[in-house]
Design a protein around this motif. Structure first.
Motif, PDB file in Angstrom:
ATOM      1  N   ARG A 233       0.874  -1.180   0.000  1.00  0.00           N
ATOM      2  CA  ARG A 233       0.000   0.000   0.000  1.00  0.00           C
ATOM      3  C   ARG A 233       0.908   1.225   0.000  1.00  0.00           C
ATOM      4  O   ARG A 233       1.710   1.430   0.915  1.00  0.00           O
ATOM      5  CB  ARG A 233      -0.910   0.027   1.232  1.00  0.00           C
ATOM      6  N   ALA A 234       0.781   2.023  -1.038  1.00  0.00           N
ATOM      7  CA  ALA A 234       1.598   3.236  -1.137  1.00  0.00           C
ATOM      8  C   ALA A 234       0.687   4.407  -1.461  1.00  0.00           C
ATOM      9  O   ALA A 234      -0.227   4.288  -2.273  1.00  0.00           O
ATOM     10  CB  ALA A 234       2.668   3.078  -2.210  1.00  0.00           C
ATOM     11  N   LEU A 235       0.938   5.541  -0.800  1.00  0.00           N
ATOM     12  CA  LEU A 235       0.116   6.732  -0.996  1.00  0.00           C
ATOM     13  C   LEU A 235       0.740   7.640  -2.058  1.00  0.00           C
ATOM     14  O   LEU A 235       1.926   7.967  -1.967  1.00  0.00           O
ATOM     15  CB  LEU A 235       0.011   7.508   0.322  1.00  0.00           C
TER      16      LEU A 235
ATOM     17  N   VAL B  76       4.976  10.599 -13.573  1.00  0.00           N
ATOM     18  CA  VAL B  76       5.847  10.245 -12.462  1.00  0.00           C
ATOM     19  C   VAL B  76       5.042  10.490 -11.189  1.00  0.00           C
ATOM     20  O   VAL B  76       4.576  11.602 -10.959  1.00  0.00           O
ATOM     21  CB  VAL B  76       7.117  11.121 -12.456  1.00  0.00           C
ATOM     22  N   SER B  77       4.843   9.442 -10.405  1.00  0.00           N
ATOM     23  CA  SER B  77       4.070   9.598  -9.173  1.00  0.00           C
ATOM     24  C   SER B  77       4.988   9.560  -7.974  1.00  0.00           C
ATOM     25  O   SER B  77       5.842   8.682  -7.868  1.00  0.00           O
ATOM     26  CB  SER B  77       3.046   8.470  -9.044  1.00  0.00           C
ATOM     27  N   PHE B  78       4.775  10.519  -7.077  1.00  0.00           N
ATOM     28  CA  PHE B  78       5.536  10.557  -5.836  1.00  0.00           C
ATOM     29  C   PHE B  78       4.773   9.715  -4.826  1.00  0.00           C
ATOM     30  O   PHE B  78       3.587   9.970  -4.612  1.00  0.00           O
ATOM     31  CB  PHE B  78       5.634  11.992  -5.306  1.00  0.00           C
ATOM     32  N   VAL B  79       5.431   8.746  -4.241  1.00  0.00           N
ATOM     33  CA  VAL B  79       4.714   7.872  -3.318  1.00  0.00           C
ATOM     34  C   VAL B  79       5.411   7.751  -1.978  1.00  0.00           C
ATOM     35  O   VAL B  79       6.629   7.927  -1.854  1.00  0.00           O
ATOM     36  CB  VAL B  79       4.547   6.441  -3.895  1.00  0.00           C
ATOM     37  N   ARG B  80       4.613   7.442  -0.989  1.00  0.00           N
ATOM     38  CA  ARG B  80       5.116   7.022   0.310  1.00  0.00           C
ATOM     39  C   ARG B  80       4.632   5.594   0.491  1.00  0.00           C
ATOM     40  O   ARG B  80       3.434   5.347   0.500  1.00  0.00           O
ATOM     41  CB  ARG B  80       4.534   7.932   1.394  1.00  0.00           C
ATOM     42  N   VAL B  81       5.590   4.671   0.583  1.00  0.00           N
ATOM     43  CA  VAL B  81       5.209   3.273   0.786  1.00  0.00           C
ATOM     44  C   VAL B  81       4.901   3.069   2.269  1.00  0.00           C
ATOM     45  O   VAL B  81       5.728   3.366   3.126  1.00  0.00           O
ATOM     46  CB  VAL B  81       6.337   2.312   0.331  1.00  0.00           C
ATOM     47  N   LYS B  82       3.671   2.628   2.539  1.00  0.00           N
ATOM     48  CA  LYS B  82       3.280   2.417   3.932  1.00  0.00           C
ATOM     49  C   LYS B  82       3.513   0.968   4.338  1.00  0.00           C
ATOM     50  O   LYS B  82       3.914   0.684   5.456  1.00  0.00           O
ATOM     51  CB  LYS B  82       1.789   2.757   4.114  1.00  0.00           C
TER      52      LYS B  82
ATOM     53  N   ALA C  14       8.536  -0.351   2.625  1.00  0.00           N
ATOM     54  CA  ALA C  14       7.734   0.300   3.664  1.00  0.00           C
ATOM     55  C   ALA C  14       8.582   1.332   4.403  1.00  0.00           C
ATOM     56  O   ALA C  14       9.675   1.025   4.856  1.00  0.00           O
ATOM     57  CB  ALA C  14       7.182  -0.737   4.635  1.00  0.00           C
ATOM     58  N   GLY C  15       8.073   2.549   4.492  1.00  0.00           N
ATOM     59  CA  GLY C  15       8.802   3.620   5.160  1.00  0.00           C
ATOM     60  C   GLY C  15       9.492   4.543   4.177  1.00  0.00           C
ATOM     61  O   GLY C  15       9.819   5.675   4.512  1.00  0.00           O
ATOM     62  N   ASP C  16       9.703   4.084   2.937  1.00  0.00           N
ATOM     63  CA  ASP C  16      10.418   4.894   1.949  1.00  0.00           C
ATOM     64  C   ASP C  16       9.520   5.916   1.261  1.00  0.00           C
ATOM     65  O   ASP C  16       8.314   5.719   1.137  1.00  0.00           O
ATOM     66  CB  ASP C  16      11.013   4.000   0.849  1.00  0.00           C
ATOM     67  N   VAL C  17      10.158   6.973   0.803  1.00  0.00           N
ATOM     68  CA  VAL C  17       9.508   7.969  -0.042  1.00  0.00           C
ATOM     69  C   VAL C  17      10.270   7.986  -1.356  1.00  0.00           C
ATOM     70  O   VAL C  17      11.500   8.006  -1.355  1.00  0.00           O
ATOM     71  CB  VAL C  17       9.563   9.360   0.616  1.00  0.00           C
TER      72      VAL C  17
END
Ligand code: GDP
Ligand code: MG
Length: 597
Positions: free
Chosen positions: A193-195, A208-214, A253-256
């Protein structure tokens, strides 16, 4: 463990308190860019952003902070500071565990300091207050510490006290981030799940999508699904921002970082959406996806009808990068073929208009902005109207509603009277008032959005010598007696000049607009009556007198070069003229009615 050495954070602040400057210093200090590459305000890359000194789109950058106990990865996510873009601010904040709250030591807590801080608290972020601009002689460090503690209610005695401009005490900020902002959590082997907190279109890579992997891990080659749109794509690249895109092997998980996947339109990778695995999809998306809803609408028409197709292409291109921009075809008797465009707010509108003219070189005419009205018809149906021309006839209308906002204004106490007076004349309803400190008050009003979009902010600034600050949020709809005010030139209604106004204002407004139009419409060979009307009732009348023959004659005598200049000027002006029936109307006429009380 890997995640212990990661910090994901944003910087929030009231406008001009030094957010971008601090971001630059952090980038410089951690050496993400060599000083040669280091241009002032790296994160504000769009030309317009730099000129206006505002951050429109949020960006991210990965900083490596070297410490005795090892290297820390600090992902700094920049957020827009303007209320129009609040939705994007809140998306960006969800990608973080904490936020730096920058407060200008000479200005103290301002309206958007509070608003952004509450937004961060709502997203359960840890807040690290930072007091900036301590190099200025008028800095009131101790007062501002107390203000933060009293008004916001967070500990601020140990807040780093810095000058983002000179670079003083920047390391305190980095240490503060490590000490106060929690490291991310989430199972690297869990379901992906990534936002998505930002997306932009790149002509080589696609979206290009900027994501935060939860949770979980994302790698090139994976099939992913965008949960809000249901679309599936194969990931072609993942990586981090340095701030250039640097491809890598995986985001865990935790990465941006960013992902690409030959996606052609940002609408398919919307800000706020959740990316999951197409093979083992998550059951639930991450919370809080909301479509950005346009609140302000205006007509955009090419000055030259032949530019219509080009204008359409320009809007399509702009939309590829800006999912919040909406547009649909519209025709106007006066202006011909054009588009009704929806914007998040006035600033967003101005930016789009400016970009069309600047980047696409298309001269345009824009009509006065309008909000969305709910029109309840006598047949029991409700229609939403964004163009005054489409308003049903009065006999078909039962009642109407207009959008309202809750406005918070912070002002020095000596201007409380002036501010309340302004809110009152803008049909505001007083809610309450508190004191931030003895000399400054925060005032709350309910105000129709329509009153805010018409130069409210400028008037507020001028009445308080620039000292008041404003923030507002939508607060629903209220019933108001509204009518359509029409303007007639030479006996004909100019649809592009029609507007919806409160009934009690129609008379004054009609008279003032007629007077204004008389000023801006040039003299013709014939007399031009200007009339304001509500329904069939004429409520004001002015006349543009015909040119006298001898005035014309005078023009033909005299100095050749002066005459040439005059002709050139006229030609230049012509570009911005629009033939409406038999009358030439300058572009400024369409916007000038905005500024009329
Ligand atoms: P933002 O709107 O929060 O991003 O603010 P900016 O970073 O664009 O800064 C606004 C203005 O304040 C700019 O003119 C900066 O040069 C100035 N500024 C920022 N930090 C400092 C500081 O520490 N000291 C002084 N004197 N000026 C600063
Ligand atoms: Mg900025």
């Amino acid at each position: 463990e890997r995640q212990k050495k990661i910090r994901n954070f944003s910087i929030v602040a009231h406008i001009d308190h030094g957010k971008s400057t601090l971001a630059d210093r952090l980038i410089e200090y951690t050496g993400a860019l060599s000083s040669r590459e280091m241009d002032a305000q790296v994160l504000d890359s769009m030309e317009l952003e730099q000129e206006r000194g505002i951050t429109i789109k949020s960006k991210a950058v990965r900083l490596i902070y070297r410490r005795e106990d090892g290297d820390y990865v600090l992902n700094l996510i920049d957020t827009p500071g303007h209320v129009d873009f609040n939705y994007e601010v809140s998306r960006s904040l969800q990608a973080c565990e904490g936020a730096i709250l920058v407060v200008d030591a000479t200005q103290g807590v301002q309206a958007q300091t509070l608003a952004n801080c509450y937004l961060a608290l709502d997203n359960n972020l840890e807040i690290l207050p930072v007091i900036n601009k301590i190099d200025l002689p008028s800095a009131r460090i101790d007062d501002v510490v107390k203000e933060i503690e009293d008004v916001i209610g967070i500990e601020a005695a140990d807040a780093p006290k810095i000058s983002a401009k000179t670079g003083l005490n920047i390391q305190d900020v980095l240490e503060g981030v490590i000490a106060h902002i929690p490291s991310p959590q989430g199972d690297e082997n869990g379901t992906l799940r990534a936002l998505i907190f930002d997306s932009y279109y790149d002509s080589y890579k696609g979206v290009v999508s900027f994501v935060r992997v939860k949770e979980g891990t994302i790698r090139p080659g994976m099939k992913v699904k965008f949960m809000a749109t249901g679309k599936e794509h194969e990931v072609t690249e993942v990586g981090v921002f340095t701030p250039e895109l640097l491809p890598g092997e995986a985001l865990m998980a935790g990465d941006v970082g960013y992902i690409t996947g030959s996606i052609k339109n940002v609408r398919d990778a919307r800000v706020g959406d959740t990316v999951t695995s197409a093979v083992h999809p998550a059951l639930e998306p991450l919370p809080g996806y909301k479509k950005a809803i346009p609140m302000v609408f205006s007509g955009i028409y090419p000055v030259d009808g032949a530019d219509y197709e080009e204008l359409k292409e320009a809007l399509e291109k702009l939309q590829i990068n800006d999912a919040a921009l909406s547009f649909e075809y519209e025709t106007s008797v006066a202006l011909g073929f054009g588009f009704r465009c929806g914007f998040l707010g006035l600033l967003h509108m101005e930016i789009i208009q400016e970009r069309i003219e600047r980047e696409f070189n298309i001269p345009i005419i824009t009509t006065a902005p309008s909000v969305i009205y709910n029109v309840f018809r006598t047949d029991g149906e409700m229609v939403q109207i964004t163009n005054p021309t489409n308003l049903p006839s009065p006999t078909e209308i039962d009642y109407m509603e207009e959008p309202i906002v809750k406005a918070s204004i912070i002002t020095p106490s000596e201007y409380v009277g002036a501010v309340m007076d302004l809110c009152q004349t803008r049909r505001g309803t007083y809610i309450n008032m508190d004191y931030v400190e003895q000399t400054r008050a925060v005032i709350h009003y309910i105000i129709p959005l329509n009153e805010i979009i018409y130069d409210f902010f400028d008037t507020l600034k001028s009445r308080t010598r620039g000292y008041a600050s404003l923030d507002y949020e939508l607060a629903g709809y209220q019933t108001t007696k509204l009518v359509k005010l029409d303007l007639l030139l030479n006996g004909e209604v100019v649809d592009a000049l029609s507007m919806i106004v409160p009934e009690e204002r129609a008379y004054v407004k009609g008279r003032n607009i007629a007077e204004k139009l008389k000023e801006v419409i040039p003299r013709h060979m014939f007399e031009i009556p200007i009339q304001a009307a509500v329904g069939s009732k004429i409520i004001a009348r002015e006349t543009v007198k015909a040119l006298r023959k001898d005035v014309l004659a005078k023009c033909y005598g005299g100095d050749i070069s002066r005459k040439k200049k005059l002709l050139e000027k006229q030609k230049e002006g012509k570009k911005r003229m629009r033939q409406v029936g038999s009358v030439e109307v300058p572009q400024e006429a369409f916007m000038s009615i905005l500024k009329v009380e």
